[in-house]
Design a protein around this motif. Structure first.
Motif, mmCIF file in Angstrom:
data_model
loop_
_atom_site.group_PDB
_atom_site.id
_atom_site.type_symbol
_atom_site.label_atom_id
_atom_site.label_comp_id
_atom_site.label_asym_id
_atom_site.label_seq_id
_atom_site.Cartn_x
_atom_site.Cartn_y
_atom_site.Cartn_z
ATOM 1 N N HIS A 1 -7.433 1.521 -6.331
ATOM 2 C CA HIS A 1 -7.230 2.946 -6.037
ATOM 3 C C HIS A 1 -5.837 3.415 -6.473
ATOM 4 C CE1 HIS A 1 -5.548 1.341 -2.176
ATOM 5 N NE2 HIS A 1 -4.726 2.346 -2.322
ATOM 6 N N GLN A 2 -4.885 2.477 -6.594
ATOM 7 C CA GLN A 2 -3.555 2.877 -7.070
ATOM 8 C C GLN A 2 -3.631 3.289 -8.526
ATOM 9 O OE1 GLN A 2 -1.247 -0.614 -5.888
ATOM 10 N NE2 GLN A 2 -0.659 0.375 -3.970
ATOM 11 N N LEU B 1 -9.450 1.312 4.027
ATOM 12 C CA LEU B 1 -9.536 0.406 2.873
ATOM 13 C C LEU B 1 -10.020 -0.945 3.376
ATOM 14 C CD1 LEU B 1 -8.607 -0.358 -0.102
ATOM 15 C CD2 LEU B 1 -6.446 -1.017 0.958
ATOM 16 N N HIS C 1 -3.774 -4.117 -11.170
ATOM 17 C CA HIS C 1 -2.992 -3.382 -10.168
ATOM 18 C C HIS C 1 -3.231 -4.097 -8.832
ATOM 19 C CE1 HIS C 1 -2.415 0.041 -12.938
ATOM 20 N NE2 HIS C 1 -3.572 -0.369 -13.402
ATOM 21 N N TRP C 2 -2.315 -3.924 -7.889
ATOM 22 C CA TRP C 2 -2.570 -4.556 -6.583
ATOM 23 C C TRP C 2 -3.916 -4.077 -6.042
ATOM 24 C CZ3 TRP C 2 -0.305 -8.702 -5.036
ATOM 25 C CH2 TRP C 2 1.042 -8.950 -5.327
ATOM 26 N N PHE C 3 -4.133 -2.763 -6.112
ATOM 27 C CA PHE C 3 -5.370 -2.159 -5.600
ATOM 28 C C PHE C 3 -5.896 -1.220 -6.674
ATOM 29 C CE2 PHE C 3 -2.318 -2.961 -2.224
ATOM 30 C CZ PHE C 3 -3.038 -3.799 -1.384
ATOM 31 N N GLU D 1 -12.588 -2.214 -1.361
ATOM 32 C CA GLU D 1 -11.877 -2.911 -2.449
ATOM 33 C C GLU D 1 -11.951 -4.421 -2.251
ATOM 34 O OE1 GLU D 1 -9.090 -1.880 -4.942
ATOM 35 O OE2 GLU D 1 -8.481 0.057 -4.125
ATOM 36 N N LEU E 1 -10.654 -5.098 2.344
ATOM 37 C CA LEU E 1 -10.211 -6.158 1.430
ATOM 38 C C LEU E 1 -10.830 -7.475 1.871
ATOM 39 C CD1 LEU E 1 -6.370 -5.363 1.619
ATOM 40 C CD2 LEU E 1 -7.937 -4.674 -0.221
ATOM 41 N N SER F 1 -12.291 -5.517 -5.829
ATOM 42 C CA SER F 1 -11.464 -4.889 -6.862
ATOM 43 C C SER F 1 -9.961 -5.056 -6.656
ATOM 44 C CB SER F 1 -11.784 -3.388 -6.915
ATOM 45 O OG SER F 1 -11.564 -2.770 -5.658
ATOM 46 N N ALA F 2 -9.537 -5.506 -5.479
ATOM 47 C CA ALA F 2 -8.105 -5.488 -5.155
ATOM 48 C C ALA F 2 -7.422 -6.815 -5.475
ATOM 49 C CB ALA F 2 -7.916 -5.130 -3.686
ATOM 50 N N LEU G 1 0.820 -1.216 0.000
ATOM 51 C CA LEU G 1 0.000 0.000 0.000
ATOM 52 C C LEU G 1 0.856 1.269 0.000
ATOM 53 C CD1 LEU G 1 -2.752 -1.361 2.349
ATOM 54 C CD2 LEU G 1 -3.136 -0.429 0.062
#
Ligand SMILES: *Cc1c(COP(=O)(O)O)cnc(C)c1O
Length: 402
Positions: free
Chosen positions: A243-244, A253, A239-241, A229, A255, A232-233, A101
């Motif tokens: 939001h990145q 956040l 992407h890892w997350f 996430e 998970l 989505s993560a 993160l």
């Protein structure tokens, strides 16, 4: 006695499921027996290409050797510790998540997505009590889970309303409308709960700039930005997350799903001050930080890293998405989403029929909405497997087209 058609194992298990379980799920269409990579076999031995990975959960596919090894070794070493004692896998996992993160924060480990959101809601309630903030904002059609706190934040009247009133005052705004969000969030708002792309609503991304606007609105008013996430993560979008990709750092956040690769685990991460809202005794979970689930999550993260699965998810998702669009089929109006998290959007409300026709052809997809078919395969799905689905899709759609 006349010999009828032989009872299938699928039919037998489905009947027994129906008799033994509460009717909340209806009766699912198949009984699974085993899996390997992106393939699943049903109770009668038929093979399917799994294109939704147990709702974006089985990130490494089925029976991945790294996951099997980590879970087996940890189960034989130490299967449970409770939160009265520390175990090494939970510490390694929290450190690993914080490293990915790249923002200082603190972790709470739970066992599911709804519990991760329950933790986020309690953080926001406590934050609100100490700062005079009394209400929450969340999005229409958003999904945050089924416990009473998470359900209060879920913007779908059909699953929420009959279980209210809830302990949270939640105001719902249309997803993707930055002006509506700005209107709704005042200095009395404790937290805004959003998905970076709405999963259960049918993999619906917001318009460009929406997440940045949400961050700015929360910065201006002091409301916590909670990004769910759970779906989505962990590489799902490439992407890892997610939001990145959006370039936005939340305050909190959550998970779950893909993190454990099939083992139950959830996590709530608070960044900066939001990481230290709870005091001793404010929250807990007997199974949270379970070493077996944490070992599984570490194996998932290591494998994504070592096998280059973020780049693979982007390339494979692009192949799947452009391949569907290239068919130019009249029943398909477009493809939403990114990475290996897509919705094939239909021009008619025939998603359930597409799911059934796909199953008959040996492909498992998910009718996430009446007009949207969710595709969220394992991150290890190969180009050849994707191509096999693309090759079969015209015949699947032809079965459905009136
Ligand atoms: C699945 C999901 C949840 C709930 O997770 P559970 O593990 O089913 O409790 C919450 N939020 C989002 C965005 C999800 O996709």
């Amino acid at each position: 006695m006349t010999a009828g058609p032989a009872r299938t194992a699928n039919a037998d298990l489905r009947d027994r499921f129906e008799a033994a379980f509460m009717p909340n799920y209806g009766v699912p269409p198949l009984a699974l027996a085993r899996g390997e990579g992106a393939y699943l076999w049903d109770a009668d031995g038929a093979r399917y290409l799994d294109l939704f990975a147990g709702i974006a959960v089985s990130s490494l596919g089925h029976g991945h050797p790294a996951l099997v090894e980590a879970v087996s070794r940890q189960a034989a070493t130490l299967a449970h510790s409770s939160n009265l004692l520390v175990n090494e896998p939970e510490v390694l996992l929290a450190e690993r998540l914080l490293g990915l993160l790249r923002t200082p924060g603190r972790v709470f480990l739970a066992n599911s997505g709804t519990e991760a959101n329950e933790c986020a809601a309690k953080l926001a309630i406590k934050y609100g009590r100490t700062t005079g903030r009394r209400y929450f904002v969340a999005a229409e059609n958003g999904f945050h889970g089924r416990t009473l706190g998470a359900l209060a934040l879920t913007g779908k009247a059909s699953i929420r309303d009959q279980f209210g009133p809830f302990p949270l005052d939640v105001r719902f705004i249309p997803y993707g409308d930055a002006d509506a969000l700005k209107q709704a969030v005042t200095h009395e708002c404790a937290a805004v709960f959003l998905e970076p792309t709405q999963g259960e609503a049918g993999v619906v991304p917001p318009p460009p700039g929406y997440m940045t606007a949400a961050r700015e609105i929360c910065d201006t008013t002091g409301a916590l930005l909670v990004l769910d996430e759970i779906q989505s993560a962990i590489g799902r979008t490439g992407h890892w997350f997610a939001h990145q990709h959006d370039g936005v750092v939340p305050d909190v956040l959550t998970l779950a799903k893909g993190l454990g690769g099939g083992m139950p685990i959830g996590a709530c991460v608070g960044f900066g001050d939001a990481g230290v809202i709870f005091a001793k005794g404010d929250h807990g979970s007997t199974f949270g930080g379970n070493p077996v689930s944490c070992a599984a999550a570490l194996a998932v993260l290591d494998t994504i890293d070592h096998d280059g699965l973020l780049a693979h998810a982007r390339a494979a998702g692009e192949r799947l998405s452009s391949g569907i669009q290239a068919l130019g089929h009249p029943l398909v109006s477009g493809v939403r989403g990114r990475g290996l998290w897509l919705a094939m959007v239909l021009s008619a409300e025939r998603a359930a029929d597409v799911q059934a026709a796909a199953q008959r052809a040996g492909f498992l997809v998910n009718a996430v909405q009446p007009d949207a078919v969710r595709l969220a395969p394992a991150l290890v799905i190969t180009f050849e497997q994707i191509d096999s689905f693309l090759a079969a899709l015209p015949a699947i759609l032809a079965e459905v087209t009136p």
